[in-house]
Design a protein around this motif. Structure first.
Motif, PDB file in Angstrom:
ATOM      1  N   THR A 148     -55.892  -5.101  23.122  1.00 56.29           N
ATOM      2  CA  THR A 148     -55.694  -5.341  24.545  1.00 56.29           C
ATOM      3  C   THR A 148     -54.960  -6.646  24.816  1.00 56.29           C
ATOM      4  N   GLU A 150     -52.850  -8.249  22.935  1.00 57.86           N
ATOM      5  CA  GLU A 150     -51.439  -8.119  22.553  1.00 57.86           C
ATOM      6  C   GLU A 150     -50.682  -7.308  23.593  1.00 57.86           C
ATOM      7  N   ALA A 151     -51.302  -6.236  24.100  1.00 57.70           N
ATOM      8  CA  ALA A 151     -50.664  -5.411  25.134  1.00 57.70           C
ATOM      9  C   ALA A 151     -50.427  -6.225  26.404  1.00 57.70           C
ATOM     10  N   CYS A 152     -51.375  -7.071  26.756  1.00 57.89           N
ATOM     11  CA  CYS A 152     -51.237  -7.897  27.962  1.00 57.89           C
ATOM     12  C   CYS A 152     -50.124  -8.924  27.808  1.00 57.89           C
ATOM     13  N   THR A 153     -49.881  -9.352  26.577  1.00 57.79           N
ATOM     14  CA  THR A 153     -48.816 -10.323  26.320  1.00 57.79           C
ATOM     15  C   THR A 153     -47.434  -9.712  26.512  1.00 57.79           C
ATOM     16  N   ASP A 154     -47.297  -8.424  26.169  1.00 60.88           N
ATOM     17  CA  ASP A 154     -45.995  -7.766  26.262  1.00 60.88           C
ATOM     18  C   ASP A 154     -46.209  -6.304  26.658  1.00 60.88           C
ATOM     19  N   ALA A 155     -46.333  -6.049  27.950  1.00 54.32           N
ATOM     20  CA  ALA A 155     -46.625  -4.699  28.439  1.00 54.32           C
ATOM     21  C   ALA A 155     -45.473  -3.732  28.184  1.00 54.32           C
ATOM     22  N   ALA A 158     -45.743  -2.643  24.706  1.00 51.41           N
ATOM     23  CA  ALA A 158     -46.906  -1.755  24.609  1.00 51.41           C
ATOM     24  C   ALA A 158     -46.550  -0.362  25.101  1.00 51.41           C
ATOM     25  N   ALA A 177     -55.090   0.279  25.789  1.00 48.55           N
ATOM     26  CA  ALA A 177     -54.654  -1.126  25.815  1.00 48.55           C
ATOM     27  C   ALA A 177     -53.570  -1.319  26.874  1.00 48.55           C
ATOM     28  N   LEU A 178     -52.645  -0.364  26.967  1.00 49.36           N
ATOM     29  CA  LEU A 178     -51.592  -0.440  27.971  1.00 49.36           C
ATOM     30  C   LEU A 178     -52.175  -0.349  29.372  1.00 49.36           C
ATOM     31  N   ALA A 181     -53.364  -3.623  30.358  1.00 46.58           N
ATOM     32  CA  ALA A 181     -52.247  -4.555  30.546  1.00 46.58           C
ATOM     33  C   ALA A 181     -51.589  -4.397  31.917  1.00 46.58           C
ATOM     34  N   THR A 184     -52.507  -6.657  34.771  1.00 51.08           N
ATOM     35  CA  THR A 184     -52.243  -8.091  34.638  1.00 51.08           C
ATOM     36  C   THR A 184     -50.807  -8.475  35.006  1.00 51.08           C
TER      37      THR A 184
END
Length: 295
Positions: A148, A150-155, A158, A177-178, A181, A184
């Motif tokens: 999750t 990592e997905a929030c860092t780069d949607a 993702a 996870a997407l 994201a 956010t």
């Protein structure tokens, strides 16, 4: 919105050019930092009766002013007929723009990706005049982003991970996870990603997972997107009902219905066409006759 799963896989590179940097990094390929990125006309047709149209063509201009064309092509399966088309795209773009050209092929399964990235010689065996050697993105290269954070860092990445792994057992975790994201990031980007994911997943189990996630969450854009899904569901439900009426009419009249005819009728989602079939079903003597006259 793109009209097909094929369209989405390359279109997101056009809409989100920053994804190219991630792609080249995954492939361990050095690519100059761009100063400018521009969409190039994908019509590569000369004054000849043969149409040549690439999926997406982008022009990158580096900080030093050097130019580089990247042609992105979606590929769902091995197709040796594409080799001549790809050779044409590369040669034409190289001649027209007078700069290096890279062909990137985007795939959703490992077998197609492996085939795509193989060198494809044109000419004498052992002495080719031209070698088409694409780079290829597939599930074996693109990471499965299930974390999750990592997905929030780069949607955007993702989303691409989900599309590439649409048929992978990991796709459920990637989509979850997407899903997190999207809450956010800004509304417009979240809506774009949600819609492109919906289309790009195609007719897969993953699309059903995504639809459930989208209707369960309370995003700012949820109402509009959920309404789109509800509208699509209503049309699908009505089409299924119309298809069953066509079959019922044929059966009541004692008209034999072959397996292929039944599958074609049940698969149809065109309400106008189903209505025409229903009218014909009241007169025909064989089920296949209801298809006569279709464009």
């Amino acid at each position: 919105m793109p009209s097909s799963q094929h369209e989405v896989l390359h279109r997101i590179f056009r809409d989100k050019p920053e994804l190219y940097a991630r792609a080249f990094k995954m492939l361990n390929i050095d690519f100059p930092t761009p100063r400018e990125v521009a969409v190039v006309d994908t019509d590569l047709t000369e004054l000849k009766p043969i149409e040549r149209r690439a999926d997406t063509v982008m022009m990158f201009t580096s900080l030093g002013g050097r130019k580089h064309v990247v042609i992105s092509e979606s590929q769902s399966q091995r197709d040796d007929d594409k080799i001549s088309a790809w050779a044409y795209y590369i040669s034409y773009a190289h001649a027209k723009f007078e700069c290096p050209v890279t062909l990137m092929v985007i795939c959703q399964d490992v077998a197609t990706a492996r085939w795509a990235r193989e060198p494809k010689p044109i000419g004498l065996a052992g002495h080719p005049s031209l070698v088409v050697h694409p780079i290829a993105l597939g599930p074996d290269i693109v990471p499965a982003i299930t974390d999750t954070a990592e997905a929030c860092t780069d949607a955007v990445l993702a989303m691409y991970s989900a599309l590439t792994h649409a048929r992978s057992p990991k796709v459920g975790a990637i989509l979850k996870a997407l899903d997190v994201a999207l809450a956010t990031i800004d509304t417009d980007t979240a809506k774009y990603i949600a819609e492109q994911t919906e289309i790009g997943l195609g007719d897969t189990r993953a699309r059903q997972i995504w639809r459930r996630l989208m209707t369960m969450q309370n995003y700012r854009f949820k109402s509009e997107f959920a309404e789109m899904l509800r509208d699509e569901g209503r049309i699908q439900g009505r089409a299924e009902g119309e298809a069953k009426l066509v079959l019922k009419a044929l059966e009541e009249r004692g008209v034999p219905v072959t397996k292929s005819a039944r599958e074609r009728i049940l698969a149809c989602r065109d309400l106008a066409l189903l209505d025409a079939w229903f009218v014909r079903s009241l007169k025909v003597t064989a089920a296949e006759e209801i298809f006569d006259g279709d464009v």
